[in-house]
Design an enzyme around this catalytic site. Structure first.
Site, PDB file in Angstrom:
ATOM      1  N   GLU A  46     -12.887   4.066 -59.089  1.00  0.00           N
ATOM      2  CA  GLU A  46     -11.595   3.302 -59.110  1.00  0.00           C
ATOM      3  C   GLU A  46     -10.715   3.761 -60.303  1.00  0.00           C
ATOM      4  OE1 GLU A  46     -10.253   0.688 -57.115  1.00  0.00           O
ATOM      5  OE2 GLU A  46     -11.362   1.424 -55.280  1.00  0.00           O
TER       6      GLU A  46
ATOM      7  N   HIS B 178     -16.188   6.069 -51.772  1.00  0.00           N
ATOM      8  CA  HIS B 178     -15.839   6.584 -52.962  1.00  0.00           C
ATOM      9  C   HIS B 178     -16.629   7.702 -53.497  1.00  0.00           C
ATOM     10  CE1 HIS B 178     -13.885   2.497 -53.025  1.00  0.00           C
ATOM     11  NE2 HIS B 178     -13.374   2.839 -53.969  1.00  0.00           N
TER      12      HIS B 178
ATOM     13  N   CYS C 101     -15.144   2.257 -43.755  1.00  0.00           N
ATOM     14  CA  CYS C 101     -15.860   1.689 -44.886  1.00  0.00           C
ATOM     15  C   CYS C 101     -17.362   1.639 -44.511  1.00  0.00           C
ATOM     16  CB  CYS C 101     -15.173   0.206 -44.919  1.00  0.00           C
ATOM     17  SG  CYS C 101     -16.152  -0.722 -46.434  1.00  0.00           S
TER      18      CYS C 101
ATOM     19  N   ASP D  57     -10.431  -0.041 -44.783  1.00  0.00           N
ATOM     20  CA  ASP D  57     -11.334  -0.086 -45.693  1.00  0.00           C
ATOM     21  C   ASP D  57     -11.382  -1.347 -46.714  1.00  0.00           C
ATOM     22  OD1 ASP D  57     -13.418   0.922 -47.439  1.00  0.00           O
ATOM     23  OD2 ASP D  57     -11.841   1.626 -48.499  1.00  0.00           O
ATOM     24  N   SER D  58     -12.009  -1.650 -47.678  1.00  0.00           N
ATOM     25  CA  SER D  58     -11.929  -2.563 -48.409  1.00  0.00           C
ATOM     26  C   SER D  58     -10.769  -2.197 -49.485  1.00  0.00           C
ATOM     27  CB  SER D  58     -13.377  -2.750 -49.250  1.00  0.00           C
ATOM     28  OG  SER D  58     -13.715  -1.477 -49.753  1.00  0.00           O
TER      29      SER D  58
ATOM     30  N   CYS E  41     -20.876   5.956 -49.049  1.00  0.00           N
ATOM     31  CA  CYS E  41     -19.964   5.048 -49.547  1.00  0.00           C
ATOM     32  C   CYS E  41     -18.607   5.899 -49.610  1.00  0.00           C
ATOM     33  CB  CYS E  41     -20.310   4.574 -51.024  1.00  0.00           C
ATOM     34  SG  CYS E  41     -18.711   3.692 -51.867  1.00  0.00           S
TER      35      CYS E  41
HETATM   36  N1  DGL Z   1     -15.638   1.090 -49.053  1.00  0.00           N
HETATM   37  C1  DGL Z   1     -17.014   0.698 -49.471  1.00  0.00           C
HETATM   38  C2  DGL Z   1     -18.063   1.302 -48.902  1.00  0.00           C
HETATM   39  O1  DGL Z   1     -17.782   2.523 -48.212  1.00  0.00           O
HETATM   40  C3  DGL Z   1     -17.088   0.749 -51.303  1.00  0.00           C
HETATM   41  C4  DGL Z   1     -15.925   0.003 -52.075  1.00  0.00           C
HETATM   42  C5  DGL Z   1     -16.786  -1.710 -51.747  1.00  0.00           C
HETATM   43  O2  DGL Z   1     -17.780  -1.995 -52.073  1.00  0.00           O
HETATM   44  O3  DGL Z   1     -15.762  -2.410 -51.131  1.00  0.00           O
HETATM   45  O4  DGL Z   1     -19.003   1.016 -48.961  1.00  0.00           O
END
Ligand code: DGL
Length: 295
Positions: free
Chosen positions: A174, A215, A94, A31-32, A213
């Site tokens: 976050e 989050h 992600c 993931d990011s 997403c």
């Molecule tokens: N992990 C990203 C997603 O699921 C969200 C966070 C980001 O923008 O990197 O889209």
């Protein structure tokens, strides 16, 4: 090493190369940042015997505001690191990276199954929606790429999909701002236009909302409060975990251990990753299990 060549429907072109000890390898996830730990959490609960290797590209978070080409480049670099450590299957945990880079990753790594979170999430939404009116909230990049719209319409061509970018939700989560008046106020600012306002005008509103997403599941309570009890919230973590389990079973790739191990890599600040990660994973992440890596 025996070789088995065939095509898995989820991963067109996947040529599985099976070795005697493939089963013991971990499942790779990336993931990011720490958001994908919500997917890891669901996978650990469903497959306790599996080992996992998770990479959070925290140095370059967020992906959601980046261009498609940049996201593809990042995803290929992250995957190269996981593959170098040896994994039996890759989960793109992600939504943004799935939406932008899944075909590129599958082309680059035909020897391992690559599973994203969008398709399982779309399937869950199609099952959950009674009337076919489905709303999707995600990052700017995911909404712009229309990956959810396309995946939903492939499964349910009569569906009506509304996509809405909610970029503020990522930094809110976050920072731990996930409940209370402020969180609900921001959620209402984004979502009232799709739910409350049309409802007040007597118009039809979506009966299903996809949290597109990583989050957003942490904001589920605040979001549910704003959209009301008639709207089903769909989170792709559980359905992705189920899809992965089915692939492993079908391919005879399940671990034979009773308990697996989970290791973490991050591209920035292992201490922060461990501290933040616990919130997404549901239990503390020991800093000693987080390795700082350079891509
Ligand atoms: N992990 C990203 C997603 O699921 C969200 C966070 C980001 O923008 O990197 O889209």
């Amino acid at each position: 090493m025996s070789q088995l060549c065939r095509v898995y429907p989820e991963c067109p072109g996947w040529v599985a190369v099976k070795g005697d000890n493939m089963n013991t390898l971990p499942i790779g996830l990336f993931d990011s940042g720490v958001g994908g730990l919500t997917v890891l959490r669901a996978m650990r609960a469903r497959m306790p015997g599996e080992s996992f290797l998770y990479l959070g590209d925290t140095a370059r978070l967020p992906y959601g505001t980046k261009s498609r080409d940049t996201i593809i480049r990042y995803a290929l670099q992250v995957t190269a690191k996981l593959v170098e450590r040896k994994i039996k299957l890759l989960v793109v945990a992600c939504n943004t990276a799935t939406a932008a880079s899944l075909p590129a990753l599958r082309r680059a790594y035909p020897e391992i199954p690559v599973i994203g979170v969008v398709e399982p999430g779309a399937r869950a939404a199609c099952r959950a929606s009674r009337g076919g009116d489905i709303a999707v909230i995600a990052t700017e990049s995911t909404i712009r790429g229309r990956a959810y719209d396309e995946a939903i319409l492939r499964i349910r061509p009569d569906a009506r999909v509304i996509g809405l970018a909610c970029p503020l939700f990522v930094p809110m989560v976050e920072d731990g701002l996930v409940e209370g008046e402020l969180a609900e106020g921001i959620a209402a600012r984004y979502l009232d236009g799709i739910f409350r306002t049309p409802r007040e005008r007597g118009e039809k509103v979506p009966d299903c909302l996809v949290l597109g997403c990583t989050h957003f599941p942490l904001l589920a309570e605040a979001i549910a409060h704003v959209v009301g009890p008639d709207v089903t919230l769909v989170d792709s973590a559980a359905t992705t975990a189920q899809a992965v389990k089915e692939i492993l079973e079908k391919e005879g790739l399940c671990s034979r251990n009773e308990r697996g191990e989970t290791s973490f890599m991050t591209t920035d600040d292992a201490e922060r990753f461990a501290r933040m990660g616990g919130r997404f994973l549901g239990f503390p992440v020991p800093e000693s299990r987080v390795e700082l890596v350079d891509l």
